[in-house]
Every structure is written in structure tokens, then in C-alpha cells.
Design a protein around this motif. Structure first.
Motif, PDB file in Angstrom:
ATOM      1  N   ALA A  55      45.922  32.411  31.178  1.00 56.16           N
ATOM      2  CA  ALA A  55      46.120  33.785  31.648  1.00 56.16           C
ATOM      3  C   ALA A  55      45.125  34.775  31.037  1.00 56.16           C
ATOM      4  O   ALA A  55      44.571  35.606  31.749  1.00 56.16           O
ATOM      5  N   PRO A  56      44.846  34.711  29.713  1.00 55.65           N
ATOM      6  CA  PRO A  56      43.919  35.687  29.142  1.00 55.65           C
ATOM      7  C   PRO A  56      42.521  35.591  29.752  1.00 55.65           C
ATOM      8  O   PRO A  56      41.794  36.582  29.801  1.00 55.65           O
ATOM      9  N   VAL A  91      50.084  44.058  38.559  1.00 53.67           N
ATOM     10  CA  VAL A  91      51.169  43.098  38.768  1.00 53.67           C
ATOM     11  C   VAL A  91      50.673  41.657  38.665  1.00 53.67           C
ATOM     12  O   VAL A  91      51.326  40.806  38.063  1.00 53.67           O
ATOM     13  N   LEU A  92      49.466  41.387  39.217  1.00 58.24           N
ATOM     14  CA  LEU A  92      48.937  40.013  39.149  1.00 58.24           C
ATOM     15  C   LEU A  92      48.770  39.571  37.693  1.00 58.24           C
ATOM     16  O   LEU A  92      49.202  38.471  37.313  1.00 58.24           O
ATOM     17  N   SER A  93      48.174  40.437  36.880  1.00 57.43           N
ATOM     18  CA  SER A  93      47.979  40.086  35.470  1.00 57.43           C
ATOM     19  C   SER A  93      49.314  39.854  34.780  1.00 57.43           C
ATOM     20  O   SER A  93      49.454  38.943  33.969  1.00 57.43           O
ATOM     21  N   LEU A  96      50.689  36.494  35.812  1.00 48.51           N
ATOM     22  CA  LEU A  96      49.983  35.405  35.123  1.00 48.51           C
ATOM     23  C   LEU A  96      50.458  35.288  33.679  1.00 48.51           C
ATOM     24  O   LEU A  96      50.791  34.206  33.209  1.00 48.51           O
ATOM     25  N   PHE A  97      50.516  36.426  32.980  1.00 44.88           N
ATOM     26  CA  PHE A  97      50.989  36.396  31.589  1.00 44.88           C
ATOM     27  C   PHE A  97      52.487  36.090  31.538  1.00 44.88           C
ATOM     28  O   PHE A  97      52.955  35.416  30.625  1.00 44.88           O
ATOM     29  N   GLY A  98      53.231  36.606  32.529  1.00 42.32           N
ATOM     30  CA  GLY A  98      54.672  36.381  32.559  1.00 42.32           C
ATOM     31  C   GLY A  98      55.017  34.912  32.666  1.00 42.32           C
ATOM     32  O   GLY A  98      56.049  34.470  32.162  1.00 42.32           O
ATOM     33  N   GLY A  99      54.132  34.133  33.317  1.00 40.19           N
ATOM     34  CA  GLY A  99      54.364  32.700  33.433  1.00 40.19           C
ATOM     35  C   GLY A  99      54.520  32.041  32.076  1.00 40.19           C
ATOM     36  O   GLY A  99      55.310  31.116  31.914  1.00 40.19           O
ATOM     37  N   ARG A 100      53.764  32.555  31.080  1.00 36.77           N
ATOM     38  CA  ARG A 100      53.851  31.957  29.743  1.00 36.77           C
ATOM     39  C   ARG A 100      55.272  32.063  29.215  1.00 36.77           C
ATOM     40  O   ARG A 100      55.844  31.090  28.736  1.00 36.77           O
ATOM     41  N   ILE A 101      55.856  33.268  29.308  1.00 34.55           N
ATOM     42  CA  ILE A 101      57.198  33.483  28.760  1.00 34.55           C
ATOM     43  C   ILE A 101      58.248  32.795  29.628  1.00 34.55           C
ATOM     44  O   ILE A 101      59.119  32.087  29.136  1.00 34.55           O
ATOM     45  N   PRO A 250      55.773  40.867  29.608  1.00 34.26           N
ATOM     46  CA  PRO A 250      55.834  40.500  31.021  1.00 34.26           C
ATOM     47  C   PRO A 250      56.683  39.247  31.204  1.00 34.26           C
ATOM     48  O   PRO A 250      56.465  38.254  30.528  1.00 34.26           O
ATOM     49  N   ASP A 251      57.686  39.318  32.055  1.00 40.47           N
ATOM     50  CA  ASP A 251      58.514  38.153  32.381  1.00 40.47           C
ATOM     51  C   ASP A 251      58.931  38.334  33.837  1.00 40.47           C
ATOM     52  O   ASP A 251      59.221  39.450  34.267  1.00 40.47           O
TER      53      ASP A 251
END
Lengths: 299, 315
Positions: A55-56, A91-93, A96-101, A250-251
């Protein structure tokens, strides 16, 4: 049977698997290679996981960067492919980051529950008698709660937060996994080759590792994989209720909750985080179903 | 049969007691002292002790549990911290709305899924079967709180055809569209998971039944196909009805997310509000009642199934 196990190299390594079982896993792999549906959804799942890991590198914006003038913009606005949220964040970012959590909150509880519930199930199944009754009756009590209710009850009482949410989900998944492991172990325990191994003096540790675990691992893992999708939906649901992840992290569930207030202004953006949950859970379910039929010896 | 009923009823007693213990323990899962939530953070030790004594929290845990159980058995679930009203009254007022929602959802899900599953089960491996299986997977994969939001966006925001949330009035009138229209979106949303689960069960049961020898015999005797199907369905029905019953219990306890999305004034919404205000008595009481309903539903399903299928009684 017992001679192969007795001469095998250290039991803690994968090398210890007898050749016949490698044939079984080879068969599973062979069947999976010719199952286009499972391969397709498996690829989607892999992409989702890769997106979360990297994501980063691939996120076009900083997921925490707020902007007052860019609040609730539609998809495509000035490089915001999926639009912006109620605080002007991309929202896209955030997805993407929310996927991690979200993925962590979905997968980790199932893994821990597989270890604890599976372990308790093997113990109950192999020991039998009083120990079995003790473990399984406690599990029955937790079985008496619908899973959503139990997750909400525990995390609600503990006061929310991502860690408490994961503890709650782990407790939700221990009883069903324990029951599956116990049933499988009880079946295997009474088979002749286990008696033969015990009669030829194989140590208990080896009997458990090779004969019991080797035979129940398949069904337990398939069942666990089918729980991941439930877990992701439940984890996002907890965050949606304000019980899981806390802002501004982000989740997907939390984003859905926040964007819900904006359905009259920006309906398309409000639906986005849910699509991420949906695609992940469908892919997970399809992969799990594919694994189940590939590992089913009878088919 | 009588012996089986008694045995099954008795076996539910320890489960119900266990459930009550878990619910009692919920208070102690809460961070900090249960008393601390009632007092301002700067309360001195003496006040804390006095309040503890007042609520009986200074006594040993087993005594506290028995005391709590005694009160619960008499219908006293304590008072809400947020509103001061009796928890049992709050639950009684909201429970009917959840029963309405869950029962309608399960009935509608059954009528759709039974047809879907029967069609798929008779033609395993065909395009129709794959389609049904796909819809069933979608049903269990879709996060229903998201589906609810999407339906609100489509039917309430864009088309303005149905209300987005709430309920017309406290007194539900099933003959009035003004009242019924509030049910359409929540019921559809809540029925998605049972549709998936019942369709899968029906498909498996029907396809297994179609391979039975008595079906071959019926066909060989020239019985018309619709009557063959009737024989098959009659035999496939008990497990499907059992799954339907279990789904009702699951929805009773699992409707919290959908009720929150639609602000449907049921027990799930009550629970969701209690979480936000950290109203532990309401949380504890609602969860206890919903879990006991789940236990009772499972028990009822077991008993009904055993009266339909005598083989179960011997197991």
C-alpha cells in the motif's frame, strides 16, 4: 506404517512427511491447477493481499492527509480515482491501507483460534472421557451464542478497539474449530493404524504428530479457511458498530460507517469500502470451496 | 418420544446456566471497576466502597452470581444507566420488532431458497445449478450492513420509493402499506444470508435424495416426474426446515448490524445504542435474552425434527 515414522528425520520438520502423503498433496495441487474458477479467485485474493502489503508504494495519496476544500468529491476528481471522504482524504489510498488492518483483523483471529481451538479439540478427542466432556461442554456454552452476538458482547463489554475486537473474534472461532478437530480426532483415534502404532511402542508425541495431526489437519484447515471470510465480514461489522478499529485509522468497516452519513451527497463513494469487503469475502469463500473439493479424496 | 423430550429439555439446562454465567461475566470484562463507570473519575475511595456495598459488589463472586441469577429469574435485569428505565421493559418493547423482522426474513428466504435449491439439486452440474450456487455464495459473502446501505442509496436516496430508516409507529399494523413499506429494505437485506444457507442445504438434500434407490423405483414404475419430486422433497424437507429454524435464532441475535443501518427499533438497535453509551446493564440483559432465545430455538428445532424423523430419537 510405524517403521516409516520411527526412522523419519526430526518430526518437527516438513521433511518428516511420508512419501504417500506427499502424493496426496501433489494430487490436491494437480486438481487445483485444473480448476479455473478457484485459480481466478485465488489470483484476486493474492492481488488484494499484495495491494495491502505494498500500500505505501502504490497508494496515490497519503491516507491521513485531510483537505477541507476537497471533502466528498466524486470519483475521478483531480486524481482521486475513487473520490474523497468526509474529511477530504483519498478513498482509494484509504482502501489500500485499510486492507492491512481489515485483513489482519480477519485472518489473525482465525489463525490463533485454529491453534487454540484445534489444540483443545485434539486434546479432547485423543484424551476422551472426563477431559473431553469438560472441554466440549464449555464449548457448547459458547456455541449457544449466535456468532455476531458473541463478538459484539465480548468486544462491547471490553470497550472496543482493534485488539479487543480480535480477541472477541478469536473467542468466537475457538468453539467451532474445537468441535471440528474433536470430531476428526475421535474418528482417527479409533482406527487400526493408530492402535498399531501404539502397540509397536511409538511414543505418544509421534502418534499425535504423524497419525492424528497428519489426518485431521486437512479438514481443520479447510474449515478454518471457510471462516476467514466470516471473520473479515464480522471484523468490519465490529468497526462499523464503532467497536473495532478507532479513527483515524483506515479500516473498511469504519470507512463504511463514516461514509454512511454522506449517502445523500456522495452515494457512489459511500459504497466503495463495502465493495472491497465483498470482493475479498467472495474470493475467500470461492478459494475455500475450491480447496475443499480438491482435498476431498472421494470426488 | 416422551423420554427423548425430557432428556433434551434437561440437557438445555446446563447450557442455559452457562450462558447466564458468560453474561454475568461480561460486566467484569469491562475495563476498570464496574462501579467506576457510575462515578465521576475523581471520586474518593470511601465513596467507591460505599457504592460497592450498595450494589453488593464487595461480596464473593459466586454469591453475587447467584444473587444476580435470582433477580434475573424474577424478570429483574437492572436499570439502564443511560435512561434509568428498567432493562426488562426496554427489551420487551423492542423484542417484538426484531421477531417481526427475523421471522419475515426467514420465511421469505425459505420460499426463495427452497425453489432455487430444488431446481439446482435436480440438475447438478448444469448452468442453472452453477447460477444458483453462485447466488448462494454471494448471499453468504455479502456484508449485509453494506447491502443495506446500497439499497438505501438506490431505493431511498435515488428513487425515493421507500423510506430509508425507522418504523412508522410503535403499533405495527400489517394491513397498512405506510407501515409495511418500512419493512421492505430491512427484510430483504436480512434475508440474504439465510437465502444462501438454505439454498445450499436444499440443493445438497435434493440432489442426494434424487440418487436414492426409491426414486429409481418410482421412475421405473412410471410415476410422473412431479410426483417423484414430491416424494423426494417430502424426504428432503426435515433437515431444510431445521436449518431454517436455526437461521431464525441466528437472525434474532445477528440482526444488530442491519437494525443499526435501518434504525429499526428492535433489540439489535437497542444493543447497538447501549454499546455507544457504554450502558452495561442494557448490554448484558439484551445479550442474555437473545442468547436464551437462540438456545430455545435450537431446542425447539431439535424436538420438532425428532417428531418428524423418528431415527433422530435413537441417536
Amino acid at each position: 506404517m510405524s517403521t516409516t515414522t520411527a526412522t523419519a528425520s526430526p518430526p518437527a520438520t516438513i521433511n518428516a512427511t511420508p512419501p504417500r502423503q506427499r502424493g496426496y498433496w501433489g494430487n490436491v495441487g494437480y486438481r487445483l491447477r485444473y480448476d479455473p474458477v478457484t485459480l481466478l479467485f485465488g489470483t484476486v485474493l493474492l492481488l488484494i493481499i499484495l495491494c495491502a502489503i505494498f500500500a505505501p508504494l502504490i497508494a496515490p495519496f497519503d491516507p491521513y492527509q485531510e483537505s477541507i476544500i476537497r471533502r466528498l468529491k466524486p470519483p475521478g476528481y483531480r486524481g482521486h480515482i475513487l473520490g474523497t471522504d468526509e474529511l477530504g482524504r483519498d478513498v482509494l489510498s484509504r482502501i489500500l491501507f485499510g486492507g492491512r488492518i481489515t485483513l489482519t483483523m480477519g485472518i489473525l483471529p482465525v489463525m490463533v483460534a485454529t491453534l487454540i481451538g484445534g489444540g483443545l479439540g485434539v486434546l479432547a478427542g485423543f484424551a476422551g472421557g472426563l477431559i473431553n466432556a469438560l472441554i466440549m461442554r464449555v464449548m457448547d456454552v459458547f456455541y449457544a451464542f449466535p456468532s455476531v452476538l458473541l463478538a459484539v458482547a465480548i468486544s462491547g463489554a471490553m470497550g472496543g478497539g482493534a485488539v479487543n475486537g480480535m480477541i472477541a473474534l478469536t473467542l468466537v472461532f475457538i468453539p467451532p474449530l474445537c468441535r471440528v478437530a474433536e470430531t476428526a480426532t475421535t474418528q482417527v483415534r479409533n482406527l487400526d493404524f493408530v492402535d498399531a502404532a501404539k502397540a509397536t511402542g511409538a511414543p505418544l508425541r509421534l502418534v499425535l504428530w504423524h497419525h492424528v495431526l497428519g489426518n485431521i489437519l486437512g479438514p481443520v484447515l479447510i474449515y478454518a479457511s471457510s471462516l476467514v471470510s466470516v471473520s473479515i465480514i464480522l471484523a468490519s461489522g465490529l468497526s462499523f458498530l464503532g467497536l473495532g478499529v478507532t479513527p483515524p485509522e483506515p479500516d473498511w468497516g469504519l470507512m463504511l460507517n463514516a461514509l454512511r452519513q454522506a449517502i445523500y451527497i456522495s452515494p457512489l463513494v459511500a459504497a466503495m469500502p463495502g465493495i472491497a469487503i465483498l470482493i475479498t469475502s467472495i474470493s475467500m469463500n470461492m478459494v475455500s470451496d475450491g480447496l475443499r473439493s480438491a482435498m476431498d479424496v472421494r470426488s | 418420544m416422551f423420554g427423548y423430550v425430557v432428556r433434551r429439555l434437561l440437557s438445555a439446562v446446563p447450557i442455559a446456566l452457562g450462558v447466564s454465567m458468560v453474561c454475568f461475566a461480561l460486566v467484569y470484562l469491562a475495563p476498570g471497576d464496574p462501579v467506576q463507570t457510575l462515578l465521576p473519575p475523581d471520586a474518593d475511595a470511601e465513596t467507591v466502597d460505599r457504592l460497592k456495598a450498595l450494589y453488593g459488589l464487595d461480596r464473593p463472586l459466586p454469591i453475587q452470581y447467584l444473587d444476580w441469577l435470582w433477580r434475573v429469574a424474577h424478570g429483574d435485569l437492572g436499570r439502564s444507566i443511560a435512561t434509568g428505565r428498567e432493562v426488562s421493559n426496554e427489551i420487551a418493547r423492542s423484542l417484538g420488532n426484531t421477531v417481526l423482522l427475523a421471522a419475515l426474513s426467514v420465511l421469505i428466504a425459505f420460499s426463495i431458497a427452497f425453489v432455487m435449491g430444488t431446481i439446482a439439486g435436480r440438475r447438478v452440474g448444469t448452468v442453472v445449478d452453477r447460477l444458483v450456487t453462485g447466488v448462494a455464495v454471494l448471499g453468504v459473502s455479502i456484508p449485509n450492513y453494506w447491502l443495506g446501505i446500497v439499497l438505501v442509496i438506490i431505493f431511498a436516496v435515488e428513487l425515493m420509493a421507500l423510506p430509508a430508516s425507522g418504523m412508522a409507529s410503535d403499533h405495527f399494523d400489517p394491513t397498512s402499506w405506510d407501515h409495511l413499506q418500512y419493512l421492505v429494505l430491512p427484510v430483504f437485506t436480512l434475508s440474504m444470508i439465510p437465502v444462501g444457507i438454505i439454498a445450499r442445504t436444499t440443493r445438497a438434500a435434493v440432489s442426494e435424495m434424487m440418487n436414492q434407490e426409491f426414486i429409481v423405483t418410482l421412475r421405473a414404475n412410471g410415476v410422473p416426474e412431479w410426483r417423484v419430486l414430491r416424494h423426494a422433497l417430502k424426504n428432503a424437507l426435515p433437515p431444510i426446515l431445521a436449518v431454517m429454524g436455526l437461521q431464525f435464532g441466528t437472525l434474532m441475535g445477528g440482526s444488530i448490524l442491519v437494525e443499526t443501518v435501518f434504525s429499526w427499533p428492535g433489540s439489535g438497535y437497542l444493543l447497538s445504542k447501549a454499546i455507544l453509551t457504554r450502558d452495561i446493564p442494557v448490554l448484558q440483559g439484551t445479550i442474555l435474552v437473545l442468547a436464551l432465545i437462540f438456545v430455545a430455538t435450537n431446542l425447539l428445532v431439535d424436538l420438532l425434527q425428532s417428531s418428524l424423523d423418528p431415527r433422530i430419537r435413537r441417536a
